[in-house]
Design a protein around this motif. Structure first.
Motif, PDB file in Angstrom:
ATOM      1  N   GLU A   6      36.947  43.808  31.538  1.00  0.00           N
ATOM      2  CA  GLU A   6      38.393  43.617  31.518  1.00  0.00           C
ATOM      3  C   GLU A   6      38.794  42.765  32.712  1.00  0.00           C
ATOM      4  O   GLU A   6      38.564  43.164  33.855  1.00  0.00           O
ATOM      5  N   VAL A   7      39.376  41.635  32.429  1.00  0.00           N
ATOM      6  CA  VAL A   7      39.789  40.732  33.499  1.00  0.00           C
ATOM      7  C   VAL A   7      41.301  40.643  33.478  1.00  0.00           C
ATOM      8  O   VAL A   7      41.900  40.438  32.420  1.00  0.00           O
ATOM      9  N   GLN A   8      41.921  40.850  34.638  1.00  0.00           N
ATOM     10  CA  GLN A   8      43.377  40.831  34.681  1.00  0.00           C
ATOM     11  C   GLN A   8      43.894  39.942  35.805  1.00  0.00           C
ATOM     12  O   GLN A   8      43.643  40.215  36.974  1.00  0.00           O
ATOM     13  N   GLY A   9      44.578  38.895  35.407  1.00  0.00           N
ATOM     14  CA  GLY A   9      45.246  38.027  36.382  1.00  0.00           C
ATOM     15  C   GLY A   9      44.330  37.474  37.459  1.00  0.00           C
ATOM     16  O   GLY A   9      44.745  37.275  38.601  1.00  0.00           O
ATOM     17  N   LEU A  10      43.084  37.193  37.092  1.00  0.00           N
ATOM     18  CA  LEU A  10      42.103  36.759  38.079  1.00  0.00           C
ATOM     19  C   LEU A  10      42.434  35.358  38.605  1.00  0.00           C
ATOM     20  O   LEU A  10      42.759  34.458  37.835  1.00  0.00           O
ATOM     21  N   GLY A  11      42.360  35.187  39.913  1.00  0.00           N
ATOM     22  CA  GLY A  11      42.603  33.880  40.507  1.00  0.00           C
ATOM     23  C   GLY A  11      41.722  33.681  41.720  1.00  0.00           C
ATOM     24  O   GLY A  11      41.413  34.622  42.437  1.00  0.00           O
ATOM     25  N   LYS A  12      41.284  32.439  41.909  1.00  0.00           N
ATOM     26  CA  LYS A  12      40.461  32.127  43.067  1.00  0.00           C
ATOM     27  C   LYS A  12      40.947  30.822  43.658  1.00  0.00           C
ATOM     28  O   LYS A  12      41.041  29.812  42.965  1.00  0.00           O
ATOM     29  N   SER A  13      41.287  30.837  44.929  1.00  0.00           N
ATOM     30  CA  SER A  13      41.790  29.606  45.532  1.00  0.00           C
ATOM     31  C   SER A  13      40.942  29.217  46.721  1.00  0.00           C
ATOM     32  O   SER A  13      40.273  30.041  47.328  1.00  0.00           O
ATOM     33  N   TYR A  14      40.951  27.950  47.000  1.00  0.00           N
ATOM     34  CA  TYR A  14      40.290  27.442  48.193  1.00  0.00           C
ATOM     35  C   TYR A  14      41.329  26.706  49.022  1.00  0.00           C
ATOM     36  O   TYR A  14      42.207  26.045  48.468  1.00  0.00           O
ATOM     37  N   ALA A  15      41.228  26.821  50.327  1.00  0.00           N
ATOM     38  CA  ALA A  15      42.090  26.027  51.191  1.00  0.00           C
ATOM     39  C   ALA A  15      41.423  24.674  51.340  1.00  0.00           C
ATOM     40  O   ALA A  15      40.270  24.583  51.727  1.00  0.00           O
ATOM     41  N   MET A  16      42.159  23.625  50.987  1.00  0.00           N
ATOM     42  CA  MET A  16      41.559  22.305  51.115  1.00  0.00           C
ATOM     43  C   MET A  16      41.866  21.753  52.494  1.00  0.00           C
ATOM     44  O   MET A  16      43.000  21.796  52.959  1.00  0.00           O
ATOM     45  N   LEU A  17      40.832  21.236  53.141  1.00  0.00           N
ATOM     46  CA  LEU A  17      41.052  20.650  54.447  1.00  0.00           C
ATOM     47  C   LEU A  17      41.773  19.310  54.264  1.00  0.00           C
ATOM     48  O   LEU A  17      41.629  18.642  53.255  1.00  0.00           O
ATOM     49  N   ALA A  54      41.051  27.166  41.964  1.00  0.00           N
ATOM     50  CA  ALA A  54      39.906  26.890  41.097  1.00  0.00           C
ATOM     51  C   ALA A  54      39.993  27.730  39.829  1.00  0.00           C
ATOM     52  O   ALA A  54      39.457  27.355  38.788  1.00  0.00           O
ATOM     53  N   LEU A  55      40.665  28.873  39.936  1.00  0.00           N
ATOM     54  CA  LEU A  55      40.922  29.734  38.785  1.00  0.00           C
ATOM     55  C   LEU A  55      42.305  30.312  38.968  1.00  0.00           C
ATOM     56  O   LEU A  55      42.704  30.619  40.086  1.00  0.00           O
ATOM     57  N   LYS A  56      43.048  30.451  37.880  1.00  0.00           N
ATOM     58  CA  LYS A  56      44.393  30.991  38.019  1.00  0.00           C
ATOM     59  C   LYS A  56      44.777  31.759  36.759  1.00  0.00           C
ATOM     60  O   LYS A  56      44.593  31.268  35.644  1.00  0.00           O
ATOM     61  N   ASP A  57      45.316  32.970  36.975  1.00  0.00           N
ATOM     62  CA  ASP A  57      45.868  33.765  35.864  1.00  0.00           C
ATOM     63  C   ASP A  57      44.929  33.966  34.686  1.00  0.00           C
ATOM     64  O   ASP A  57      45.318  33.793  33.538  1.00  0.00           O
ATOM     65  N   LEU A  58      43.709  34.320  34.964  1.00  0.00           N
ATOM     66  CA  LEU A  58      42.787  34.578  33.867  1.00  0.00           C
ATOM     67  C   LEU A  58      42.892  36.037  33.443  1.00  0.00           C
ATOM     68  O   LEU A  58      42.759  36.929  34.283  1.00  0.00           O
ATOM     69  N   SER A  59      43.123  36.277  32.170  1.00  0.00           N
ATOM     70  CA  SER A  59      43.155  37.638  31.650  1.00  0.00           C
ATOM     71  C   SER A  59      42.491  37.658  30.287  1.00  0.00           C
ATOM     72  O   SER A  59      42.885  36.915  29.391  1.00  0.00           O
ATOM     73  N   PHE A  60      41.478  38.460  30.146  1.00  0.00           N
ATOM     74  CA  PHE A  60      40.858  38.628  28.831  1.00  0.00           C
ATOM     75  C   PHE A  60      39.984  39.869  28.892  1.00  0.00           C
ATOM     76  O   PHE A  60      39.711  40.400  29.964  1.00  0.00           O
ATOM     77  N   SER A  61      39.598  40.360  27.730  1.00  0.00           N
ATOM     78  CA  SER A  61      38.631  41.445  27.735  1.00  0.00           C
ATOM     79  C   SER A  61      37.548  41.140  26.715  1.00  0.00           C
ATOM     80  O   SER A  61      37.764  40.409  25.747  1.00  0.00           O
ATOM     81  N   VAL A  62      36.379  41.666  26.978  1.00  0.00           N
ATOM     82  CA  VAL A  62      35.227  41.369  26.152  1.00  0.00           C
ATOM     83  C   VAL A  62      34.632  42.684  25.672  1.00  0.00           C
ATOM     84  O   VAL A  62      34.422  43.605  26.470  1.00  0.00           O
ATOM     85  N   GLN A  63      34.399  42.785  24.372  1.00  0.00           N
ATOM     86  CA  GLN A  63      33.832  44.013  23.811  1.00  0.00           C
ATOM     87  C   GLN A  63      32.314  44.034  24.002  1.00  0.00           C
ATOM     88  O   GLN A  63      31.697  42.976  24.097  1.00  0.00           O
ATOM     89  N   PRO A  64      31.737  45.207  24.025  1.00  0.00           N
ATOM     90  CA  PRO A  64      30.275  45.278  24.149  1.00  0.00           C
ATOM     91  C   PRO A  64      29.619  44.498  23.016  1.00  0.00           C
ATOM     92  O   PRO A  64      30.050  44.600  21.865  1.00  0.00           O
ATOM     93  N   GLY A  65      28.612  43.728  23.346  1.00  0.00           N
ATOM     94  CA  GLY A  65      27.874  42.994  22.328  1.00  0.00           C
ATOM     95  C   GLY A  65      28.438  41.629  21.997  1.00  0.00           C
ATOM     96  O   GLY A  65      27.826  40.874  21.258  1.00  0.00           O
ATOM     97  N   GLU A  66      29.584  41.292  22.537  1.00  0.00           N
ATOM     98  CA  GLU A  66      30.129  39.966  22.270  1.00  0.00           C
ATOM     99  C   GLU A  66      29.380  38.910  23.077  1.00  0.00           C
ATOM    100  O   GLU A  66      29.008  39.146  24.221  1.00  0.00           O
ATOM    101  N   VAL A  67      29.169  37.769  22.460  1.00  0.00           N
ATOM    102  CA  VAL A  67      28.552  36.652  23.166  1.00  0.00           C
ATOM    103  C   VAL A  67      29.601  35.559  23.287  1.00  0.00           C
ATOM    104  O   VAL A  67      29.989  34.936  22.308  1.00  0.00           O
TER     105      VAL A  67
END
Lengths: 421, 289
Positions: A6-17, A54-67
């Protein structure tokens, strides 16, 4: 059923020099920087960094066995997402819950050490990838058999050929037993036969009811292995759906990239290899160098700039042109040219230039990618190499006969003649 | 949500909740981190084993080199301090006096050094796969124990060669080892975690070791230290263990009880501090390397 991931509102940022700013970690640089800021009276002012998501507002869920296929172009955030999910790096916002152990196969040979034997490396790499010692022991024979390395398992890895090394390394990774697997397609390695075996193994893993995230550029691999896809673009989740929908969207998305221009530049020091590192790829019309688009009759020139660090007598560089669906139209190589067939490529920066045949490519969208090999592939076709979209629009022939795209994959203009018979 | 209830319903599909992974911007809690670290026993063992195999595989006379370092240093100091300057050596031949302390000190120096460079050396692993990062400096430092065991075993033939009789206090040497080990881990982890951002710190480690060496009664007995400085030497968390270690083998004067206890206390505090800082740096590690 409860989702596996279960992914909720995942975000990853980098400070750019800022441009010109760097962080080497040397005291001399830190001191120089502090002095500079002191003289400008801004020692204590917080530096404004541009934030890059690099990532912003990711939300999804994955059921067991899904590829699930993660689709998207270079820089869309696929690798960052895998890195966040495998906990190599941590997110700045949001959360993810994974109901099980997670294994990541992002690179072949992680944890291998040249001074140890194959056997020692299997145990070492296995535990580094998250297996318990006993699990490795239980699968040891299977791992060695898959790699076809029974005869050399007690030889030091530094005596292996690179093919043997890759085979063993892949085999260890492929025998992970975690509930969730994160797989990068770049993992399929070695010669053609072993690559086929790798892909087969991945298909088998996908069929075992395990939850798999699969990153790929290859549409056919996605179609074969995955049931569902998530399309990323610039760190955003663009679409989430069944694999066919995602593949279509991914391909349609690819065509839009041509807005970005006819030049690719290696800004991040990627594709590093001592024999050949591509620096840029440029397409231009020989008769109208500034023109942004190409026509059927345009004399298109492709220019590859690359860096060679180690003298490479057998280095060969080429281009592969393929359709958006991934079908190769043709490939062309430096060593096709008789005068260059034995030329030694010395260290330094080189510019390789080739004129593409005009009046052959049919109206439509193509992709042109750099490939390179030195005894084995440095940049293998279809493996996410530096590439550019190549769109041919208009000018259906020299004569006014054709007023629309002619049928057929290619559209060569041939010289007809009429003889009295 | 009552997640726990649901787990029982579908126990085939999901592994036990203790295996679940929660990823968030806040990072993991202390309990979770500790549990995870305790689960990495196999990995820690494999990494230590790797250090040793590589070290002993590359040299034909692996064990010999291990002993050579503390022995040569002891010999050099015995010429310098035993012959030239004539530093008192608690009635022992100078080499026999200096060697045990040197063996224990080498455990600290080597453990510190290997720990402090470990993270930067293992950059590739850190950016490609996840496991509790603490395992890296920990395994690097702990691998110094193998060298230590070999060089400690050499004390026995050395005693025989110099005709020094062993003390009945021998078992006490075990008490002297943990604080030194804690210090080595603490200093290694501390420099390693800071050197991820400040690469220069790696250059500082040998310098600290050298200064610390002369503040520790390795090559001189406590009694040559001026009265006013004696307490400073004993507060040094490495001081009491070295005195105790030598005393356990050769019956030289014991350090006071309070100094042994303070050595334990200070080294454990330092270790806690180091791990706390490490956990702060850990999360951004892959981005910095």
């Amino acid at each position: 059923m409860m989702p596996m991931i279960e992914v909720q509102g995942l975000g990853k940022s980098y400070a750019m020099l800022q441009p010109g700013e760097k962080w080497s970690g040397d005291f001399a640089d830190i001191a120089a920087d502090a002095l500079h800021r002191l003289m400008h009276g801004q020692l204590f002012r917080r530096r404004k960094h541009e934030i890059f998501w690099a990532l912003k507002d990711l939300s999804f869920s994955v059921q067991p066995g899904e590829v699930v296929a993660l689709a998207g172009h270079n820089g869309a955030g696929k690798s960052t997402l895998l890195k966040v999910l495998s906990r190599i790096t941590s997110p700045n916002e949001g959360s993810a819950l994974i109901r099980g152990r997670i294994g990541s196969l992002l690179e072949v040979g992680t944890g291998f050490h040249p001074d140890l034997t194959g056997r020692e490396n299997v145990y070492l790499a296995g535990t580094i990838l998250g297996m318990r010692r006993q699990e490795v022991a239980a699968r040891f024979d299977e791992i060695v058999a898959f790699a076809e390395m029974e005869a050399f398992i007690d030889t030091k890895v530094k005596r292996y050929s690179s093919g043997m090394y890759l085979r063993l390394a892949f085999s260890v990774a492929a025998h992970l037993s975690t509930e969730v697997l994160l797989v990068d397609e770049a993992l399929a390695v070695g010669d053609v036969n072993f690559q086929r075996k790798c892909m087969g193994k991945m298909g088998q893993i996908a069929g075992q009811g395990r939850t798999v995230f699969f990153v790929s550029h290859s549409v056919s691999a996605m179609r074969t292995l995955c049931t569902r896809g998530i399309l990323l673009d610039h760190g955003r989740q663009v679409m989430d759906g069944d694999i066919e929908t995602i593949v279509q969207a991914y391909l349609a998305h690819g065509a839009k990239v041509s807005d970005l221009g006819n030049e690719w530049t290696n800004v991040t020091d990627n594709f590093c290899d001592p024999f050949f590192q591509p620096l840029s790829l440029r397409l231009f019309d020989e008769d109208a160098p500034g023109s942004p688009s190409f026509q059927y009759g345009s004399r298109i020139v492709a220019e590859i700039e690359g860096k060679i660090e180690a003298s490479a007598p057998d280095l060969n560089i080429g281009l592969v042109i393929s359709t958006p669906e991934g079908t190769e139209v043709f490939r062309t190589f430096l060593r096709d040219t008789l005068a260059l067939v034995e030329t030694r490529l010395e260290p330094g920066n080189h510019c390789f230039r080739v004129g593409l045949p005009c009046r052959i490519l049919n109206e439509g969208d193509y992709r042109i990618e750099i490939v390179a090999l030195h005894k084995q592939w440095i940049l293998e076709p279809g493996k996410g190499n530096p590439s550019l979209p190549l769109a041919i629009h208009g000018g259906f022939g020299t004569t006014p006969y054709w007023i629309q795209r002619r049928p057929g994959t290619i559209a060569p203009e041939l010289g007809w003649s009429i003889q009295p018979s | 949500m009552t997640d726990t209830k649901l787990v029982h319903q579908s126990s085939d599909t999901f592994s036990p909740e203790s295996d679940w992974i929660r990823i968030s911007s806040k990072g993991q809690g202390i309990r979770e981190g500790l549990r995870e670290l305790l689960n990495t026993g196999d990995l820690l063992r494999m990494l230590i084993l790797r250090h040793l195999k590589i070290r002993f595989a590359q040299t034909a006379m692996g064990a010999f080199w291990v002993v050579l370092q503390p022995l040569m240093t002891a010999l050099i100091f015995s010429v310098l301090f035993g012959v030239f300057v004539k530093v008192p050596s608690d009635g022992l031949p100078y080499v026999a006096f200096a060697y045990p302390g040197m063996a224990l000190w080498t455990l600290f120096a080597q453990g510190f050094d290997r720990g402090s460079t470990s993270l930067v050396l293992e950059e590739r692993l850190i950016t490609k796969v996840y496991f509790p990062r603490l395992v890296i400096p920990l395994s690097a430092t702990l691998s110094a124990i193998a060298d230590f065991i070999i060089s400690t075993l050499l004390i026995f033939p050395l005693a025989l060669a110099f005709g020094v009789s062993l003390s009945w206090r021998l078992p006490l040497f075990l008490i002297a080892v943990p604080p030194i080990l804690f210090l080595a881990i603490a200093m290694g982890v501390l420099t390693a975690s800071l050197s991820v951002r400040y690469r220069d710190l790696r250059q500082v480690a040998p310098f600290i070791t050298q200064l610390w060496f002369y503040a520790t009664p390795v090559v001189f007995p406590l009694k040559v230290v001026p009265e006013g400085l004696k307490n400073a030497v004993l507060w040094n968390p490495a001081g009491a263990p070295v005195l105790l270690f030598r005393s356990a083998f050769f019956g030289t004067p014991m350090p006071p009880m309070w100094s042994i206890m303070s050595s334990y206390l200070i080294s454990i505090l330092l270790l806690t501090l180091a791990v706390t800082i490490f956990r702060k740096v850990e999360r951004g590690m892959a981005d910095w390397l």
